[in-house]
Design an enzyme around this catalytic site. Structure first.
Site: not given
Ligand SMILES: *[C@@H]1O[C@H](CO)[C@@H](O)[C@H](O)[C@H]1NC(C)=O
Ligand SMILES: *[C@@H]1O[C@H](CO)[C@@H](O)[C@H](O)[C@H]1NC(C)=O
Ligand SMILES: *[C@@H]1O[C@H](CO)[C@@H](O)[C@H](O)[C@H]1NC(C)=O
Length: 401
Positions: A167, A372
């Site tokens: 990320s 994610h």
């Protein structure tokens, strides 16, 4: 239905922010006996950790964890926003840090400024000095990474290392490569998992949060809240108490927040694991970091922080914040992503690939629900993620002659 959920999530988030601000004004959170830290977790899984303090050019003191391995080439793990190195170890035997260590890699895990282990400075006190919190991911890329990379290369007497970023933990490498191009030479390969750079086409939930971001930011600023999601905030016991409730907690915290934001994959983040996650996540960052992310999303460009026309002119010599020149990011980049990621859309990864000059791997994960969250906490990362990582490391993480 979808819009109801989004509004509910937005309202929840907003209340959480407000509660956090108010609580901090009234009572300072009392530190309790925390869970096992990175070092203690590693030792539970059979590895001993060396802890190092690294000081950046601008005085921030960062914690680096090292599990020495027989393969000489170092591998540096960098976590995402409101996270810490813990993220790479809380899955224990199934975690990236432990798996790399078991395979003999020389494992290093960094902690960005402001997060749990790196909340220190040579002169500024994060509890008192607002100036401490005057940073965004720009500074993590411009100051934190060079300090950690140089420390590791010096310590190991190597010329290059490989990096794995999750990320925002890979966003900072694009900042590094574009603002300090000489560092491109020090990276064998940067493996970007769930790569965040452009946020032009996020999910409706993220879009809602972005739309609300100026409001959230001004509330925080109004309360003088420069640090968000700090460990000591009295919000943390509240989060833990809610999320630990049987059934109800999972519905609210997993389905209502984590899955809505990061993408849903309940089999990979089972109910029993949630209480462990909330022991470690979130970890603090600055209001300015969150605002910078929102600015990138609103402008649909990978830009530096926008201070307003006058200060921009002083800093960047233009009234509009300058774009990071991704053309200068000449390090090898491997992009690993999923089709079920609420933050990183396929369109945005494609755009990133077009803008980076040296993408050596561009791969969508076969695991259909890869999101994610699975990228760091998934129950079976060993099956669907780590083989890709090892393949890339085998190929590129080789000693320089
Ligand atoms: C982690 O916990 C151990 C005690 O279990 C302590 O000695 C060590 O200093 C801690 N490290 C960090 C970075 O907090
Ligand atoms: C929590 O509070 C203690 C005591 O004030 C402080 O030493 C520590 O750095 C704080 N930790 C975080 C992450 O805020
Ligand atoms: C600032 O911008 C002006 C006009 O675009 C240019 O002439 C000048 O050289 C720039 N200065 C710096 C320091 O880049």
């Amino acid at each position: 239905m979808e819009s109801c959920r989004i509004i509910a999530a937005a309202v929840l988030f907003f209340s959480v922010y407000v509660i956090q601000c108010r609580q901090n004004l009234v009572v300072r959170g009392v530190p309790e006996d925390g869970p096992l830290n990175f070092t203690a977790l590693a030792s539970k899984y059979g590895h001993s950790v060396e802890e190092y303090d690294v000081v950046t050019e601008d005085g921030y003191i960062l914690k680096l964890f090292h599990i020495p391995g027989y393969r000489s080439q170092p591998v540096l793990l960098m976590h995402g926003i409101i996270d810490s190195a813990d993220t790479f170890i809380i899955r224990g035997e199934g975690s990236l840090a432990i798996t790399l260590a078991n395979e003999g890699y020389d494992m290093w895990a960094g902690n960005s400024r402001g997060s749990r282990y790196s909340r220190r400075h040579i002169t500024l006190d994060p509890d008192v000095d607002k100036k401490y919190w005057d940073f965004s991911f720009h500074d993590s890329g411009y100051y934190d990474l060079p300090a950690m990379i140089d420390f590791i290369l010096d310590k190991t007497a190597q010329r290059k290392l490989s990096a794995i970023g999750h990320s925002q933990g890979n966003t900072i490498f694009y900042v590094l490569g574009s603002t300090r191009p000489e560092y491109n030479e020090k990276i064998n390969v940067m493996i970007a998992i769930s790569p965040v750079c452009f946020i032009n086409n996020p999910s409706p939930t993220i879009q809602t949060l972005i739309t609300l971001s100026p409001l959230i930011d001004s509330v925080l600023e109004g309360f003088g809240q420069e640090e968000v999601f700090n460990d000591n905030s009295s919000l943390r016991p509240l989060i833990k108490a809610i999320c630990a409730q049987k059934n109800f907690g999972y519905a609210i915290c997993a389905h209502g927040v984590l899955f809505l934001i990061g993408g849903s994959d309940p089999e990979e983040m089972e109910e029993d694991f949630l209480p462990i996650v909330v022991e470690y996540y979130p970890s603090g960052t600055s209001r300015k970091n969150s605002l910078h992310v929102a600015q990138v999303a609103v402008r649909k460009k990978f830009v530096q922080f926008d201070y307003g026309a006058r200060k921009n002119l002083d800093l960047y010599n233009t009234t509009y914040p300058s774009k990071y020149d991704l053309g200068k990011v000449t390090m090898r980049v491997a992009l690993l992503f999923g089709s079920n990621d609420g933050i990183v859309s396929l369109k945005d990864v494609r755009l990133l690939r077009r803008n980076l000059p040296n993408v050596v791997v561009y791969r969508m994960m076969e695991h259909k629900k890869f999101n994610h969250i699975d990228a760091v906490w998934g129950r079976n990362m060993k099956k669907y993620l780590f083989p890709h990582i090892f393949e890339i490391l085998e190929k590129y993480n080789t000693p320089v002659r």
